[in-house]
Design an enzyme around this catalytic site. Structure first.
Site: not given
Ligand code: PLP
Length: 387
Positions: A35, A133, A165, A221, A264, A311-313
């Site tokens: 992601k 969550r 999770h 995951r 700045y 700065c921005m850049d």
């Molecule tokens: C992002 C995510 C992970 C991975 O988490 P890490 O801490 O980067 O290993 C696993 N499961 C879900 C549902 C996530 O959104």
């Protein structure tokens, strides 16, 4: 290699990290989380490197990210970990993307979209075991399981996964960790007794998979660990190698008198006559403005602190008596091989996590991919498991 700022991404490191994680996962399969454009590393190249390293699933957080993987020809199972209400789920279903459901409403929405797609949706039910969550709380879980089984009986969905999770897996001694594990076991037992036959039960992120083997179930995951950054830095690096090196080329260098205010707000003033160099990397590129007068970079063989505001850049560094020329390399962060800071050091210096440092590297910074042979790049990886 003339870009003023370039993120080098070592695909061999990603592959090796995933190979290490696949080994640690034992019998469990590995879903590489790609992601947020692969945590800033580039979703498609990171996905291919992860598949070459032994991952057999991919995970993303937006439908567009899932479809991007399919458009690149990647055919392994892809899980979209947030199902946003009102989205065109039929497009994801038609592309064979697995969807998460943590409420009766979402189960029904997915079932409706499956009817439109003319194809059963692959669904993973998500239990909230204590993070508060996503996912169904204990009270709602029976209704979610029931709605899913009803939709499955009509041929609209196929319940392929049960998931949850962790909130505090990066603190392995946190009392919520065993509580969430026990809650997940209960949720799985309930669903299985009700008639769910999941292909995969999954709970562990990077931190959990590296510190809690009992959290592995059928699928893990990992996200941050595949990019070589530690999910629990207080416990060390786990043998992972950071994949991203952010390199800039000095845009100009000049001598200024002592007492010169820099950037700045003049939050930095030169102590004596000195050489300043302009580094073309700013907060628009993902260099945190919080790092003004704080973050270090490697320039002309030494660590130098950013002088004045980011700065921005661009930002400025103070070389003192040392020489630097326009075009010379400045390493902002990397694996540390040449003495440059790591993304973890940057994170520690400004009170955030390494995830944020690499993920926020902006879209205008080109990525240069290295370290994985073209034969691996050519194959999108893994046996086709859908259809
Ligand atoms: C992002 C995510 C992970 C991975 O988490 P890490 O801490 O980067 O290993 C696993 N499961 C879900 C549902 C996530 O959104």
């Amino acid at each position: 290699m003339t870009s003023p700022l370039l993120a080098h991404v070592d695909l061999q490191a990603i592959r090796d990290n995933v190979a290490l994680l696949t080994d640690r996962a034992g019998a469990a399969a590995v879903m590489a989380m790609v992601k947020a454009d692969g945590y800033g590393h580039g979703a498609v190249p990171a996905a291919r490197a992860a598949l070459a390293g032994g991952a057999t699933w991919l995970g993303v957080a937006r439908q567009s990210e899932a479809l991007q993987l399919r458009a690149a020809g990647i055919t392994v199972p892809v899980l979209l970990v947030i199902t946003a209400p009102g989205e065109a789920h039929e497009e994801a279903i038609a592309a064979g993307i697995d969807l998460i459901a943590g409420s009766v409403g979402i189960v029904q929405e997915i079932a409706g979209a499956a009817k439109e797609a003319g194809r059963a949706a692959r669904v993973h039910l998500k239990a909230d075991t204590g993070m508060s969550r996503g996912g169904a709380g204990q009270g709602e879980w029976p209704a979610v399981v029931d709605a899913a089984l009803t939709a499955q009986a009509s041929g609209l969905i196929e319940v392929v996964g049960l998931s949850s999770h962790f909130a505090c897996a990066d603190e392995p001694d946190h009392p919520s960790v065993p509580r969430q594990l026990a809650g997940f076991l209960e949720a799985v037992e309930f669903a299985e007794k009700a008639g769910v036959r999941p292909e995969v039960r999954h709970l562990a992120n990077s931190a959990a998979m590296l510190t809690r083997p009992e959290s592995h179930f059928d699928l893990v995951r990992p996200g941050i660990a595949i990019y070589g950054l530690s999910p629990a830095p207080q416990l060390g690096t786990f043998g992972l190698r950071p994949a991203m090196t952010l390199v800039a080329r000095v845009a100009m260098a000049k001598r200024v008198p002592g007492g010169s205010g820099v950037s700045y707000g003049h939050s930095y003033t030169t102590a004596r006559e000195t050489r300043l160099a302009l580094v073309p990397a700013g907060y628009a590129d993902g260099v945190p403005r919080h790092g003004s007068n704080t973050l270090e970079v490697l320039a002309a063989g030494k660590r130098r602190r950013i002088a004045g505001r980011v700065c921005m850049d661009q930002f400025v560094i103070d070389l003192g008596e040392d020489e630097i020329e326009p075009g010379d390399e400045v390493i902002l962060f990397g694996p540390g091989d040449h003495g440059e800071p790591t993304a973890q050091e940057w994170a520690d210096a400004i009170g955030t996590i390494s995830y944020e440092i690499v993920t926020r590297i902006g879209a205008r910074v080109p990525r240069a991919y290295e370290g994985l042979g073209t034969e691996e790049r050519g194959s999108p990886g893994g046996p086709r498991r859908l259809d």
